[in-house]
Design a protein around this motif. Sequence first.
Motif, PDB file in Angstrom:
ATOM      1  N   ILE A 261      34.226  32.357  47.692  1.00 27.05           N
ATOM      2  CA  ILE A 261      35.295  32.404  48.544  1.00 27.05           C
ATOM      3  C   ILE A 261      36.495  31.738  47.913  1.00 27.05           C
ATOM      4  O   ILE A 261      37.545  31.986  48.191  1.00 27.05           O
ATOM      5  N   ARG A 262      36.245  30.676  47.159  1.00 23.89           N
ATOM      6  CA  ARG A 262      37.465  29.863  46.281  1.00 23.89           C
ATOM      7  C   ARG A 262      38.050  30.919  45.414  1.00 23.89           C
ATOM      8  O   ARG A 262      39.283  30.968  45.093  1.00 23.89           O
ATOM      9  N   ARG A 263      37.296  32.027  45.160  1.00 25.32           N
ATOM     10  CA  ARG A 263      37.896  32.751  43.855  1.00 25.32           C
ATOM     11  C   ARG A 263      38.895  33.666  44.461  1.00 25.32           C
ATOM     12  O   ARG A 263      39.702  34.533  43.969  1.00 25.32           O
ATOM     13  N   ARG A 264      38.930  33.947  45.826  1.00 19.15           N
ATOM     14  CA  ARG A 264      39.943  34.744  46.461  1.00 19.15           C
ATOM     15  C   ARG A 264      41.457  34.247  46.301  1.00 19.15           C
ATOM     16  O   ARG A 264      42.225  35.088  46.165  1.00 19.15           O
ATOM     17  N   THR A 265      41.409  33.130  45.889  1.00 17.58           N
ATOM     18  CA  THR A 265      42.742  32.433  45.384  1.00 17.58           C
ATOM     19  C   THR A 265      42.860  31.792  44.395  1.00 17.58           C
ATOM     20  O   THR A 265      43.819  30.954  44.058  1.00 17.58           O
ATOM     21  N   ASP A 266      41.955  31.844  43.581  1.00 12.19           N
ATOM     22  CA  ASP A 266      41.884  31.306  42.028  1.00 12.19           C
ATOM     23  C   ASP A 266      42.977  32.263  41.177  1.00 12.19           C
ATOM     24  O   ASP A 266      43.212  33.454  41.187  1.00 12.19           O
ATOM     25  N   ASP A 267      43.725  31.563  40.705  1.00 19.91           N
ATOM     26  CA  ASP A 267      44.742  32.225  39.975  1.00 19.91           C
ATOM     27  C   ASP A 267      44.510  33.025  38.856  1.00 19.91           C
ATOM     28  O   ASP A 267      45.199  34.034  38.831  1.00 19.91           O
ATOM     29  N   VAL A 268      43.573  32.626  38.173  1.00 20.61           N
ATOM     30  CA  VAL A 268      43.003  33.338  37.017  1.00 20.61           C
ATOM     31  C   VAL A 268      42.215  34.746  37.670  1.00 20.61           C
ATOM     32  O   VAL A 268      42.677  35.781  37.043  1.00 20.61           O
ATOM     33  N   VAL A 269      41.636  34.703  38.490  1.00 16.47           N
ATOM     34  CA  VAL A 269      41.216  35.842  39.118  1.00 16.47           C
ATOM     35  C   VAL A 269      42.052  36.759  39.821  1.00 16.47           C
ATOM     36  O   VAL A 269      42.116  37.993  39.403  1.00 16.47           O
ATOM     37  N   LEU A 270      43.198  36.125  40.304  1.00 14.13           N
ATOM     38  CA  LEU A 270      44.190  37.071  41.011  1.00 14.13           C
ATOM     39  C   LEU A 270      45.204  37.457  40.128  1.00 14.13           C
ATOM     40  O   LEU A 270      45.449  38.774  40.063  1.00 14.13           O
ATOM     41  N   SER A 271      45.466  36.983  38.729  1.00 15.69           N
ATOM     42  CA  SER A 271      46.287  37.660  37.599  1.00 15.69           C
ATOM     43  C   SER A 271      45.397  38.697  37.085  1.00 15.69           C
ATOM     44  O   SER A 271      45.840  39.723  36.952  1.00 15.69           O
ATOM     45  N   LEU A 272      44.057  38.615  37.011  1.00 16.85           N
ATOM     46  CA  LEU A 272      43.349  39.526  36.478  1.00 16.85           C
ATOM     47  C   LEU A 272      43.106  40.941  37.379  1.00 16.85           C
ATOM     48  O   LEU A 272      43.155  41.856  36.885  1.00 16.85           O
ATOM     49  N   ALA A 273      43.038  40.435  38.519  1.00 18.90           N
ATOM     50  CA  ALA A 273      43.168  41.600  39.554  1.00 18.90           C
ATOM     51  C   ALA A 273      44.345  42.619  39.637  1.00 18.90           C
ATOM     52  O   ALA A 273      44.150  43.677  39.681  1.00 18.90           O
ATOM     53  N   GLU A 274      45.605  41.993  39.490  1.00 19.07           N
ATOM     54  CA  GLU A 274      46.624  42.501  39.364  1.00 19.07           C
ATOM     55  C   GLU A 274      46.829  43.422  38.221  1.00 19.07           C
ATOM     56  O   GLU A 274      47.200  44.635  38.128  1.00 19.07           O
ATOM     57  N   ARG A 275      46.184  43.072  36.899  1.00 16.06           N
ATOM     58  CA  ARG A 275      45.992  43.917  35.692  1.00 16.06           C
ATOM     59  C   ARG A 275      45.306  44.839  36.073  1.00 16.06           C
ATOM     60  O   ARG A 275      45.777  45.979  35.597  1.00 16.06           O
ATOM     61  N   HIS A 276      44.145  44.687  36.570  1.00  9.89           N
ATOM     62  CA  HIS A 276      43.269  45.944  36.806  1.00  9.89           C
ATOM     63  C   HIS A 276      43.776  46.974  37.741  1.00  9.89           C
ATOM     64  O   HIS A 276      43.418  48.040  37.752  1.00  9.89           O
ATOM     65  N   LEU A 375      37.785  41.603  38.275  1.00 12.04           N
ATOM     66  CA  LEU A 375      37.563  43.137  38.543  1.00 12.04           C
ATOM     67  C   LEU A 375      37.255  43.397  39.791  1.00 12.04           C
ATOM     68  O   LEU A 375      37.621  44.627  40.473  1.00 12.04           O
ATOM     69  N   MET A 376      36.203  42.612  40.350  1.00 12.25           N
ATOM     70  CA  MET A 376      35.929  43.019  41.816  1.00 12.25           C
ATOM     71  C   MET A 376      36.919  42.840  42.832  1.00 12.25           C
ATOM     72  O   MET A 376      36.833  43.434  43.963  1.00 12.25           O
ATOM     73  N   ARG A 377      37.588  41.822  42.368  1.00 15.83           N
ATOM     74  CA  ARG A 377      38.904  41.709  43.454  1.00 15.83           C
ATOM     75  C   ARG A 377      39.838  42.562  43.515  1.00 15.83           C
ATOM     76  O   ARG A 377      40.237  42.793  44.648  1.00 15.83           O
ATOM     77  N   ALA A 378      39.913  43.343  42.387  1.00 16.53           N
ATOM     78  CA  ALA A 378      40.811  44.568  42.423  1.00 16.53           C
ATOM     79  C   ALA A 378      40.162  45.773  43.132  1.00 16.53           C
ATOM     80  O   ALA A 378      41.161  46.854  43.547  1.00 16.53           O
ATOM     81  N   ALA A 379      38.884  45.941  43.137  1.00 12.24           N
ATOM     82  CA  ALA A 379      38.391  47.145  43.337  1.00 12.24           C
ATOM     83  C   ALA A 379      38.533  47.546  44.888  1.00 12.24           C
ATOM     84  O   ALA A 379      38.546  46.880  45.706  1.00 12.24           O
ATOM     85  N   ASP A 380      38.866  48.919  45.081  1.00 13.16           N
ATOM     86  CA  ASP A 380      38.954  49.509  46.500  1.00 13.16           C
ATOM     87  C   ASP A 380      37.607  49.895  46.920  1.00 13.16           C
ATOM     88  O   ASP A 380      37.304  49.949  48.239  1.00 13.16           O
ATOM     89  N   ILE A 381      36.618  50.189  45.877  1.00 11.52           N
ATOM     90  CA  ILE A 381      35.198  50.736  46.352  1.00 11.52           C
ATOM     91  C   ILE A 381      34.241  49.892  45.370  1.00 11.52           C
ATOM     92  O   ILE A 381      34.574  49.913  44.016  1.00 11.52           O
ATOM     93  N   ALA A 382      33.327  49.363  45.862  1.00  7.22           N
ATOM     94  CA  ALA A 382      32.137  48.775  44.782  1.00  7.22           C
ATOM     95  C   ALA A 382      30.995  49.867  45.130  1.00  7.22           C
ATOM     96  O   ALA A 382      30.644  50.329  46.236  1.00  7.22           O
ATOM     97  N   LEU A 383      30.421  50.376  44.054  1.00 10.12           N
ATOM     98  CA  LEU A 383      29.434  51.043  43.929  1.00 10.12           C
ATOM     99  C   LEU A 383      27.981  50.411  43.499  1.00 10.12           C
ATOM    100  O   LEU A 383      27.860  50.236  42.069  1.00 10.12           O
TER     101      LEU A 383
END
Length: 493
Positions: A261-276, A375-383
């Motif tokens: 849940i904390r990773r939803r607002t983690d700066d590193v995770v969000l930055s990586l998600a934007e790049r993906h 990567l998972m935060r950026a995904a529209d669909i998880a397979l």
Amino acid sequence: MVGVHDGRRSRSRFIGDGSDGPDADGSSHDAPGEQPTAAGPRLYVVAARLPVDFHPVEGWRRAPGGLVSALEPTLNETTAWFGETRPGQPCPPVRIGRCGLIELPVTANDHELAHDGFCNRTLWPALHGIGGNVEEQGAWWDAWRRRTAVAAEVVARHTARDAVVWVHDYHYFGLATPLRRLRPDLRIGLSCHTPIVDEVLAELTNSRELARGIVDFELITVQTERDRDGLLRWLDRRRSPADGRPAVIANPVGFDVERWIRRRTDDVVLSLAERHRAPAGVLIVGVDRIDYTKGLLHKLHAIEVLLASGRVAPDDVRFVQIAVPSRTSIPLYAYLGRQMKETAERINADFPRSDGRPVVTMVDEQLAPRQVAGLMRAADIALVTPARDGMNLVALEFAVLNGDRPCELILGHGAGAAEYIGRWCRLVDGTDVNGIADAIGDSIDTGRDEATADRARQRADAASVLTVERWSRTFLDTVSRSRDVVSGVRAGM
């Protein structure tokens, strides 16, 4: 006892509250005949591997894998972890956090025969119900029994009186019998992380001996009610009434819900998600290790079918699949890896994107948890479409990480996770290429509507119940009562 690990003297070591390990004569401060102090050890984990792995550049580091991820939040409360290291590696560190590490000695030859042979080429496919992949050799079974006997001696030597021994997975199905002979004071429980398909297990050459060994555990926990039914059917077919039957409950493996849940607002995770998210197109993500149970080729073929049908254009979709190599010494796994690479290359050649990026990107390295989360935060669909899986923590982690935004989880109904969150996913048969392709197409067509967002919220709520604290507490509370429970079960038979 002096063990041998790849030709060198074993250094099984224990680090606990004030203990420096075995004395010079080989005895332990917590030998079976001694009473532990109030601060002494009470809980011991036994698994095929230690929770650390050796990297040639970085040295010893936290090991990848679902079991380590599940137990990591409770390691500070765990007295010691017994496990093997890979042949040829240096001796492991003495602790991870406050958890002591004790190496289980094994010769390189027995490791190959027992682990790579019986465990991974006999038991693994049998437990997953894939009879066509089951291989059996008498030398594998003999080595597995030797390895189990050695492990029982080491565990018996290093555990405190009346302690709980928590055995994980199929590698030590036979541990309870020799350990109970050496240490009848111990409470010994098993958590099985794989599915249990009784039809194939029952046909193994040594099925009856396996079943007789398993009934010596006081408690066995499995992932789902389906697995509980499968285990009980197998035991009832292969044991004699005099063998009794352990307590068996469905206790799904937990994970660190709050961390995800904390990773939803983690700066590193969000930055990586934007790049993906930067390239155009719907982003589909898969996170697995390479294994024939994970349905990896079926995923790739589903993407290929979808593109070939014209329902989705190459510019409108990207598929990123993390596929970490595993069991590379087994020919079938190496062959699967080559097939996946060749299939991905063919898809990219046949369906080029106008921006030059590949439709399919294969990632074959172990990424850091926050990189995976990005990567998972950026995904529209998880397979997540295994043919069959014990639980599949990735599905639960994706659900919790993305409970606050509209996204889809396409989940194979053979995964244990489907029993807990399946009603809020698009469920598919992990072996049905056309069914997976249709589910992807439907998810793309639906887009980010309110119904999708509502399913994401409910999926996250359901997954959030499966905490590691609940999992470990349920096991410990039940095993603490297990002797009474088992006595009652046996008396009523």
